[in-house]
Scaffold this motif. Sequence first.
Motif, short mmCIF file in Angstrom:
data_model
loop_
_atom_site.label_atom_id
_atom_site.label_comp_id
_atom_site.label_asym_id
_atom_site.label_seq_id
_atom_site.Cartn_x
_atom_site.Cartn_y
_atom_site.Cartn_z
N PRO A 25 0.90 -1.14 -0.12
CA PRO A 25 -0.03 -0.07 -0.12
C PRO A 25 0.94 1.27 0.15
N VAL A 26 1.89 1.29 0.71
CA VAL A 26 2.70 2.56 0.81
C VAL A 26 3.80 2.69 -0.51
N GLU A 34 12.79 1.83 10.45
CA GLU A 34 11.19 1.97 10.83
C GLU A 34 10.72 1.31 11.87
N THR A 54 0.53 -1.75 15.10
CA THR A 54 0.74 -2.27 13.70
C THR A 54 1.50 -1.52 12.91
N ASP A 56 2.97 -2.25 9.33
CA ASP A 56 2.70 -2.89 8.20
C ASP A 56 2.66 -2.28 6.92
N GLY A 57 2.89 -1.08 6.70
CA GLY A 57 2.84 -0.38 5.68
C GLY A 57 1.66 -0.20 4.99
N GLY A 58 0.56 -0.36 5.82
CA GLY A 58 -0.65 -0.27 5.48
C GLY A 58 -1.55 -1.51 4.84
N MET A 59 -0.83 -2.54 5.31
CA MET A 59 -1.49 -4.02 4.72
C MET A 59 -2.78 -4.23 5.52
N ALA A 61 -4.75 -1.96 6.49
CA ALA A 61 -5.88 -0.98 6.19
C ALA A 61 -6.37 -1.39 4.83
N ARG A 62 -5.62 -2.02 3.90
CA ARG A 62 -6.48 -2.33 2.54
C ARG A 62 -6.91 -3.80 2.57
N SER A 63 -7.48 -4.32 3.66
CA SER A 63 -7.76 -5.57 4.05
C SER A 63 -9.13 -5.52 3.23
#
Length: 84
Positions: A25-26, A34, A54, A56-59, A61-63
């Motif tokens: 996602p990022v 980081e 969390t 996770d670089g947005g993982m 959030a994209r679920s």
Amino acid sequence: VVPVERTADIFSEEQTQVMWNPHLPVGRMGTVDEIADATLLLCTNQWMSGTILTIDGGMMARSNMPFRPKPQPPNPSASTSTHI
């Protein structure tokens, strides 16, 4: 995805970057720094307790976004280097 000592060589290859980055996602892989920053936050904040952080670089959030196919593994016969 965060390249670490065992995986840094394979994740630094352009073919691997091209395969993974569009699915993150990022748009890039994370860094050890980081993760270290977040760990330092957890270790130094006396007010924080019982927290799940969390990183996770947005993982997560994209679920709920449309399905994205899993990247295909690289073709071993096309590789010129050996990874253990």
